[in-house]
Design a protein around this motif. Sequence first.
Motif, PDB file in Angstrom:
ATOM      1  N   ALA A  76       0.825  -1.206   0.000  1.00  0.00           N
ATOM      2  CA  ALA A  76       0.000   0.000   0.000  1.00  0.00           C
ATOM      3  C   ALA A  76       0.861   1.259   0.000  1.00  0.00           C
ATOM      4  O   ALA A  76       0.617   2.206  -0.762  1.00  0.00           O
ATOM      5  CB  ALA A  76      -0.929  -0.004   1.208  1.00  0.00           C
ATOM      6  N   ALA A  77       1.884   1.274   0.862  1.00  0.00           N
ATOM      7  CA  ALA A  77       2.739   2.451   0.968  1.00  0.00           C
ATOM      8  C   ALA A  77       3.510   2.696  -0.325  1.00  0.00           C
ATOM      9  O   ALA A  77       3.674   3.842  -0.764  1.00  0.00           O
ATOM     10  CB  ALA A  77       3.704   2.277   2.140  1.00  0.00           C
ATOM     11  N   THR A  78       3.981   1.629  -0.944  1.00  0.00           N
ATOM     12  CA  THR A  78       4.739   1.767  -2.195  1.00  0.00           C
ATOM     13  C   THR A  78       3.874   2.359  -3.302  1.00  0.00           C
ATOM     14  O   THR A  78       4.320   3.232  -4.058  1.00  0.00           O
ATOM     15  CB  THR A  78       5.291   0.405  -2.636  1.00  0.00           C
ATOM     16  OG1 THR A  78       6.166  -0.106  -1.625  1.00  0.00           O
ATOM     17  CG2 THR A  78       6.068   0.524  -3.945  1.00  0.00           C
ATOM     18  N   LEU A  79       2.639   1.910  -3.409  1.00  0.00           N
ATOM     19  CA  LEU A  79       1.743   2.446  -4.435  1.00  0.00           C
ATOM     20  C   LEU A  79       1.479   3.928  -4.215  1.00  0.00           C
ATOM     21  O   LEU A  79       1.505   4.730  -5.156  1.00  0.00           O
ATOM     22  CB  LEU A  79       0.429   1.677  -4.444  1.00  0.00           C
ATOM     23  CG  LEU A  79      -0.569   2.092  -5.531  1.00  0.00           C
ATOM     24  CD1 LEU A  79      -0.015   1.792  -6.926  1.00  0.00           C
ATOM     25  CD2 LEU A  79      -1.911   1.398  -5.336  1.00  0.00           C
ATOM     26  N   LEU A  80       1.210   4.325  -2.973  1.00  0.00           N
ATOM     27  CA  LEU A  80       0.920   5.721  -2.673  1.00  0.00           C
ATOM     28  C   LEU A  80       2.141   6.615  -2.899  1.00  0.00           C
ATOM     29  O   LEU A  80       2.009   7.753  -3.354  1.00  0.00           O
ATOM     30  CB  LEU A  80       0.440   5.863  -1.226  1.00  0.00           C
ATOM     31  CG  LEU A  80      -0.915   5.238  -0.897  1.00  0.00           C
ATOM     32  CD1 LEU A  80      -1.164   5.277   0.602  1.00  0.00           C
ATOM     33  CD2 LEU A  80      -2.043   5.948  -1.641  1.00  0.00           C
ATOM     34  N   LYS A  81       3.316   6.099  -2.611  1.00  0.00           N
ATOM     35  CA  LYS A  81       4.534   6.907  -2.673  1.00  0.00           C
ATOM     36  C   LYS A  81       5.112   6.987  -4.085  1.00  0.00           C
ATOM     37  O   LYS A  81       5.630   8.032  -4.496  1.00  0.00           O
ATOM     38  CB  LYS A  81       5.585   6.305  -1.732  1.00  0.00           C
ATOM     39  CG  LYS A  81       6.870   7.107  -1.608  1.00  0.00           C
ATOM     40  CD  LYS A  81       6.748   8.246  -0.642  1.00  0.00           C
ATOM     41  CE  LYS A  81       8.104   8.883  -0.358  1.00  0.00           C
ATOM     42  NZ  LYS A  81       7.994  10.022   0.578  1.00  0.00           N
ATOM     43  N   THR A  82       5.026   5.896  -4.841  1.00  0.00           N
ATOM     44  CA  THR A  82       5.686   5.844  -6.147  1.00  0.00           C
ATOM     45  C   THR A  82       4.711   5.767  -7.318  1.00  0.00           C
ATOM     46  O   THR A  82       5.104   5.966  -8.463  1.00  0.00           O
ATOM     47  CB  THR A  82       6.635   4.634  -6.230  1.00  0.00           C
ATOM     48  OG1 THR A  82       5.859   3.423  -6.276  1.00  0.00           O
ATOM     49  CG2 THR A  82       7.578   4.589  -5.040  1.00  0.00           C
ATOM     50  N   GLY A  83       3.446   5.427  -7.048  1.00  0.00           N
ATOM     51  CA  GLY A  83       2.474   5.287  -8.127  1.00  0.00           C
ATOM     52  C   GLY A  83       2.440   3.908  -8.737  1.00  0.00           C
ATOM     53  O   GLY A  83       1.659   3.659  -9.664  1.00  0.00           O
ATOM     54  N   VAL A  84       3.271   2.995  -8.257  1.00  0.00           N
ATOM     55  CA  VAL A  84       3.298   1.638  -8.796  1.00  0.00           C
ATOM     56  C   VAL A  84       3.752   0.671  -7.708  1.00  0.00           C
ATOM     57  O   VAL A  84       4.581   1.019  -6.865  1.00  0.00           O
ATOM     58  CB  VAL A  84       4.235   1.541 -10.022  1.00  0.00           C
ATOM     59  CG1 VAL A  84       5.664   1.931  -9.660  1.00  0.00           C
ATOM     60  CG2 VAL A  84       4.205   0.157 -10.638  1.00  0.00           C
ATOM     61  N   ASN A  85       3.171  -0.523  -7.683  1.00  0.00           N
ATOM     62  CA  ASN A  85       3.692  -1.607  -6.855  1.00  0.00           C
ATOM     63  C   ASN A  85       3.576  -2.902  -7.643  1.00  0.00           C
ATOM     64  O   ASN A  85       3.251  -2.887  -8.830  1.00  0.00           O
ATOM     65  CB  ASN A  85       2.983  -1.683  -5.491  1.00  0.00           C
ATOM     66  CG  ASN A  85       1.516  -2.067  -5.581  1.00  0.00           C
ATOM     67  OD1 ASN A  85       1.021  -2.484  -6.639  1.00  0.00           O
ATOM     68  ND2 ASN A  85       0.799  -1.924  -4.492  1.00  0.00           N
ATOM     69  N   ILE A 107       2.890   8.459   4.896  1.00  0.00           N
ATOM     70  CA  ILE A 107       2.388   7.452   3.949  1.00  0.00           C
ATOM     71  C   ILE A 107       1.950   6.202   4.711  1.00  0.00           C
ATOM     72  O   ILE A 107       0.898   5.618   4.430  1.00  0.00           O
ATOM     73  CB  ILE A 107       3.466   7.098   2.910  1.00  0.00           C
ATOM     74  CG1 ILE A 107       3.700   8.268   1.957  1.00  0.00           C
ATOM     75  CG2 ILE A 107       3.074   5.839   2.134  1.00  0.00           C
ATOM     76  CD1 ILE A 107       2.548   8.557   1.023  1.00  0.00           C
ATOM     77  N   SER A 108       2.740   5.797   5.692  1.00  0.00           N
ATOM     78  CA  SER A 108       2.381   4.635   6.510  1.00  0.00           C
ATOM     79  C   SER A 108       1.099   4.893   7.294  1.00  0.00           C
ATOM     80  O   SER A 108       0.253   4.001   7.438  1.00  0.00           O
ATOM     81  CB  SER A 108       3.527   4.300   7.475  1.00  0.00           C
ATOM     82  OG  SER A 108       3.195   3.210   8.310  1.00  0.00           O
TER      83      SER A 108
END
Length: 439
Positions: free
Chosen positions: A257-266, A291-292
């Motif tokens: 979840a955090a990766t998607l919100l921060k980078t736009g992709v997971n 983000i967490s």
Amino acid sequence: MKKMFIRFVVAVLMLLTGISVYAYFVGYRVDEDVSLLSVGMPTDTTLLIRRGEYLTRAGNCFGCHTVKGGPAYAGGRILRSEYGNFVSPNITPDRVTGIGNWTSDDFWRALHFGKAKDGRLLYPAFPYPNYTQISRADAEAMFAFLKTIPAISQKNQDHELRFPYNQRSLLVFWRAMYFKPAVFAEDKTKSPEWNRGAYLVQGLGHCSACHSQRNIFGANEGVNDLSGGELPQIQWYAPSLLHTNEAHLLNWTQNEAATLLKTGVNRKSVMSGPMAEVVFDSLQYLTDADISAISTYLQAIPVTKADTISALDQALTVSDSSEQTKKQMMQQGAVLYRTHCMDCHGTEGESVASVYPALKANPGLQMSSIATPLRIILAGGFAPATQLNPRPYSMPPFGPILSDSEVAILLSYIRNSWGNKAAFVTAAEVNHYRTVPMD
């Protein structure tokens, strides 16, 4: 008879007067004693400004108040709606066309009460029903930052709204029904991280402004309404954050979840359309802690399940001829998929983790709304370029090379392969989305 008519008229006038008085005090006056809510300015102005810059980014003020390619925060961006076009104002410190002659109380009044410096009621296209949750201290910091950015002299055009929505005075009735100022209150039974996430999602991040359905008056169910909704005029669908078969994060790990919100992709998904803009303009700049916190809050929301089978799909299951039509569409769709999609998305829709989103078991492809996948197929899917993912993979537009019927067949195939199950798509539905504006 005449006396009865006079009494009726008097009663109606008294009722209208009562409604007007109520609307004035509840919808216009509310509680505006800003002096009682003032806070002292921190002694370290540099830290205050830096904090304000961060909060302004977190609130995505840049995204709405900046024309693409134009000066930051100078306004002029057109926000399309079913009521007409809203035009974002200049919020740089220019004293004539911006907010250079505003005080911190004026700024707080706009965020918290939805009023401009001159007392005009602001349209809720400016998400003050969410921003009212922002603390006075954070508002002070945001205003301190905005006073330091370059002053741009840019007078923007007025809103272009249809009657009666262009009658700003009618907002008193809207506010009386749907708006009440309220600073965010912590839930003492929850963790500090959950409360921080709630503050960002409900208030500063104003997630419900897009991720909710609106009634005919343009109101939703409040800051906790994350039930999903199509963005009018541009017709992207902001998925429900409550439904497990849309975009609820329950089945995702905290890191996913955090990766998607921060980078736009997971490894499972990619942000496209308006949400890609939010990541680019706002979310990528948030701290890992914030983000967490957002992920923690969204993952803790009670879940509901939405119906994904449309009336069209139910109709197509009625007769043998409909079953035959679906079979033919699946056969034709398989050919189109092998030709245009398989090289990137794999033979079984498995795709490549963190590069191309998987099509197999993808809830975004199986929702009742087909807006987002159709927009991506027709106009392309472009992930945001972020600090942690500066060169994202994207998908080219297929609108110029595929007909409406071919797009309908292809999407129907994808929505019903590899265990996916959703309504079949028609050429008429595709055509509806082919000509909508991109922004």
